[in-house]
Design a protein around this motif. Structure first.
Motif, PDB file in Angstrom:
ATOM      1  N   LEU A 156       0.829  -1.207   0.000  1.00 44.68           N
ATOM      2  CA  LEU A 156       0.000   0.000   0.000  1.00 44.68           C
ATOM      3  C   LEU A 156       0.865   1.261   0.000  1.00 44.68           C
ATOM      4  CD1 LEU A 156      -2.936  -0.818   2.468  1.00 44.68           C
ATOM      5  CD2 LEU A 156      -3.071  -0.457  -0.004  1.00 44.68           C
ATOM      6  N   ILE A 157       1.950   1.221   0.770  1.00 48.24           N
ATOM      7  CA  ILE A 157       2.842   2.380   0.828  1.00 48.24           C
ATOM      8  C   ILE A 157       3.490   2.639  -0.520  1.00 48.24           C
ATOM      9  CG2 ILE A 157       4.980   3.275   1.842  1.00 48.24           C
ATOM     10  CD1 ILE A 157       4.203   1.707   4.409  1.00 48.24           C
ATOM     11  N   ILE A 158       4.021   1.594  -1.153  1.00 42.62           N
ATOM     12  CA  ILE A 158       4.680   1.801  -2.438  1.00 42.62           C
ATOM     13  C   ILE A 158       3.683   2.226  -3.494  1.00 42.62           C
ATOM     14  CG2 ILE A 158       4.501  -0.563  -3.320  1.00 42.62           C
ATOM     15  CD1 ILE A 158       7.529   1.768  -3.665  1.00 42.62           C
ATOM     16  N   LEU A 159       2.448   1.730  -3.409  1.00 37.33           N
ATOM     17  CA  LEU A 159       1.395   2.133  -4.345  1.00 37.33           C
ATOM     18  C   LEU A 159       1.147   3.634  -4.252  1.00 37.33           C
ATOM     19  CD1 LEU A 159      -0.869   0.860  -6.301  1.00 37.33           C
ATOM     20  CD2 LEU A 159      -2.374   1.183  -4.348  1.00 37.33           C
ATOM     21  N   ALA A 160       0.995   4.131  -3.013  1.00 31.78           N
ATOM     22  CA  ALA A 160       0.683   5.548  -2.808  1.00 31.78           C
ATOM     23  C   ALA A 160       1.872   6.441  -3.127  1.00 31.78           C
ATOM     24  CB  ALA A 160       0.212   5.771  -1.371  1.00 31.78           C
ATOM     25  N   VAL A 161       3.058   6.047  -2.684  1.00 33.33           N
ATOM     26  CA  VAL A 161       4.250   6.872  -2.926  1.00 33.33           C
ATOM     27  C   VAL A 161       4.561   6.942  -4.418  1.00 33.33           C
ATOM     28  CG1 VAL A 161       6.740   7.010  -2.591  1.00 33.33           C
ATOM     29  CG2 VAL A 161       5.254   6.514  -0.651  1.00 33.33           C
ATOM     30  N   ALA A 162       4.471   5.805  -5.103  1.00 30.92           N
ATOM     31  CA  ALA A 162       4.738   5.804  -6.545  1.00 30.92           C
ATOM     32  C   ALA A 162       3.695   6.626  -7.287  1.00 30.92           C
ATOM     33  CB  ALA A 162       4.755   4.371  -7.078  1.00 30.92           C
ATOM     34  N   ALA A 163       2.443   6.560  -6.846  1.00 26.34           N
ATOM     35  CA  ALA A 163       1.386   7.346  -7.478  1.00 26.34           C
ATOM     36  C   ALA A 163       1.709   8.830  -7.426  1.00 26.34           C
ATOM     37  CB  ALA A 163       0.047   7.071  -6.796  1.00 26.34           C
ATOM     38  N   ALA A 164       2.207   9.288  -6.284  1.00 25.31           N
ATOM     39  CA  ALA A 164       2.591  10.700  -6.157  1.00 25.31           C
ATOM     40  C   ALA A 164       3.868  10.997  -6.925  1.00 25.31           C
ATOM     41  CB  ALA A 164       2.769  11.055  -4.682  1.00 25.31           C
ATOM     42  N   MET A 165       4.838  10.095  -6.845  1.00 22.98           N
ATOM     43  CA  MET A 165       6.164  10.334  -7.399  1.00 22.98           C
ATOM     44  C   MET A 165       6.145  10.478  -8.919  1.00 22.98           C
ATOM     45  SD  MET A 165       9.538   8.066  -6.582  1.00 22.98           S
ATOM     46  CE  MET A 165       8.808   6.562  -7.195  1.00 22.98           C
ATOM     47  N   PHE A 166       5.401   9.615  -9.596  1.00 25.75           N
ATOM     48  CA  PHE A 166       5.350   9.684 -11.056  1.00 25.75           C
ATOM     49  C   PHE A 166       4.763  11.020 -11.496  1.00 25.75           C
ATOM     50  CE2 PHE A 166       5.822   5.312 -13.064  1.00 25.75           C
ATOM     51  CZ  PHE A 166       6.565   4.802 -12.015  1.00 25.75           C
TER      52      PHE A 166
END
Length: 511
Positions: free
Chosen positions: A286-296
């Motif tokens: 869940l963390i990587i999903l949310a962080v990657a969503a913002a990062m891209f």
């Protein structure tokens, strides 16, 4: 976390051939790292060229994210299948197939004359990357004997991956400035050709496993996310009540539901559902999903801002984002050092919280904002927050998993990163376009004109970027909450040494 870069699968379980001489050691590692460099370069080199691609091919603002998402969805959706193909068909063989496919798609994509032409080439690049990336990391494990040689190989491999992000930023700027955006794709062809010619001569094939391919599962998850993302992008131009938009959104959810049903019933699933029974592992994804969503989204919008509003050249853009790439790598190295002492939980709360604060700061963006006073400090802070998170995420993902199955949770984490990035970019681009259109319409109405002025269009675009960055801050806060309530205090302590050695520092998404 680089494409395909995670805790190595099957570490310590496969018979290890010896690499005899230092010369052979260097040549073997050069081939493997050459492929990884090619894939990592693609994560940063294309983003710098986006405005040039848009102007040359006439890509609309709404469709521009598909230059990134076409690659990301194919790569993320097929990554687990690519790893499985290496296990069953031979890692060296699939490494060569993946590299060759990636290189050929890059060469063909450089000749694109229409947006659709470019999107198809990017999809094929993603397929090639999904085959080559997991095979590359596995080959480090199966080629070099356990101990000093393998540790050295992993260190060089991680360094190549880390430097590849920075190289891509600068090289993308140089090629686009001096030649054309087409050369950010052409550059992969000679690298891929050299790797393809050398690989059969210097790489040893690892023992194969028996098993079957969960092709329906791979197609189902890729199609589900792609259809859903397409539905999201249509909302900008057709609204939420449009019949095809609703059909795509509902169809995407239905396909993902069928994928989960398939995985529950399949004897050899692509993604075993037992991976989600562990609370820490679920939290990490869940963390990587949310962080990657913002990062891209962050790097996508800021690239458009610095070139379209500040007037930076592609080369200047590459150098402008170099500090954040360095901040990510430095922070990842620091977190790897302190992970064993403090555990993953504090890092997975602090990292996303810092990233969220940086995005709140960036959401104050306006047409008058400058690089030194806003973009530089805020993006470096964002990179530091993101960098803190990646090594503990890998440690948590593989915690409690047998060595023979270590490739599954780490592969899932990489897949989640890519899919999350694609979904996040679609959501944030939809927010930005909607806000920009509303601001432009209001400006035209206030001026009593049918169309807004060029200055009003720029201000409207920047308002859209700012609101999208604010939504990205909310995504990072969601990641922080997942770290706070889902990660146990001791998660990652025992696995920290292996994660720090076998995991890479992250790349800023496919930026």
């Amino acid at each position: 976390m680089f494409p395909g870069m995670s805790t190595p699968p099957d570490a310590g379980t496969t018979p290890q051939p010896q690499v005899g001489t230092s010369g052979r050691f260097g040549l073997t590692l050069l081939v493997i790292c050459g492929a990884q460099l090619m894939i990592v370069l693609d994560a940063t080199i294309v983003n710098v060229a986006l405005p040039s691609m848009r102007d040359d091919l006439g890509i609309s603002e709404v469709d521009l994210p598909w230059v990134l998402n076409a690659y990301t969805l194919a790569f993320g959706g097929l990554l687990m299948l690519g790893a499985r193909a290496g296990d069953i068909l031979g890692r060296r063989r699939m490494f060569v197939v993946g590299v060759l496919l990636f290189a050929l798609a890059s060469l063909v994509g450089g000749f694109a004359t229409t947006p659709a032409f470019l999107y198809v080439a990017r999809v094929v690049q993603g397929v090639g990357g999904a085959i080559a990336a997991p095979a590359a990391l596995s080959l480090v494990t199966t080629t070099f004997p356990e101990g000093q040689q393998r540790n050295r190989a992993f260190g060089i491999y991680a360094a190549m991956s880390g430097s590849g992000a920075a190289i891509g930023l600068i090289l993308g700027g140089i090629l686009t400035d001096l030649l054309s955006w087409r050369f950010v794709l052409f550059v992969n062809a000679p690298i891929g050709l050299l790797v393809t010619l050398l690989a059969p001569r210097v790489l040893t094939e690892a023992p194969r496993r028996t098993g079957t391919f969960d092709l329906p599962g791979a197609v189902g998850v890729t199609a589900g996310v792609t259809v859903g993302v397409y539905g999201l992008t249509r909302t900008t131009t057709h609204g939420w009540s449009d019949a095809l938009t609703l059909l795509c959104l509902i169809g995407g959810v239905a396909l993902l539901g069928l994928f989960l049903l398939r995985e529950a019933m399949c004897r050899e699933p692509l993604v075993p559902l037992w991976l989600f029974r562990n609370r820490d592992r679920g939290g990490a994804n869940l963390i990587i999903l949310a962080v990657a969503a913002a990062m891209f989204g962050v790097f996508y919008f800021l690239t458009l801002f610095v070139q379209g509003v500040l007037g930076y050249s592609p080369l200047q853009t590459g150098f402008a984002f170099l500090p954040v790439s360095i901040a990510i790598m430095v922070a990842a190295g620091v977190s790897g050092q302190v992970l064993g002492r403090f555990g993953a939980k504090p890092l997975l709360v602090i990292g996303p919280l810092i990233a969220a604060g940086a995005l709140f700061w960036l959401s104050t963006l306006s047409a008058d904002s400058s690089y030194p006073t806003l973009l530089l400090p805020a993006t470096v802070l964002f990179g530091f927050g993101v960098g803190i998170s990646f090594v503990p995420l890998t440690a948590v993902a593989v915690a409690g998993v047998d060595a023979a199955d270590a490739g599954l949770p780490s592969g899932l984490l990489n897949t989640t990163q890519q899919v999350g990035g694609a979904i996040g970019l679609a959501v944030l681009a939809t927010v930005a376009s909607t806000v920009a259109n509303n601001h432009a319409a209001d400006a035209a109405s206030a001026a009593g004109s049918a169309r807004p002025s060029p200055a009003a269009i720029i201000e409207a675009s920047v308002a859209g970027y700012a609101d999208a960055l604010l939504v990205g801050a909310g995504m990072c806060l969601a990641a922080m909450l997942a770290g706070l309530f889902m990660i146990t205090s001791a998660a990652g302590r025992l696995e920290s040494a292996g994660a720090a050695e076998g995991a890479s520092q992250p790349v800023p998404g496919h930026v």
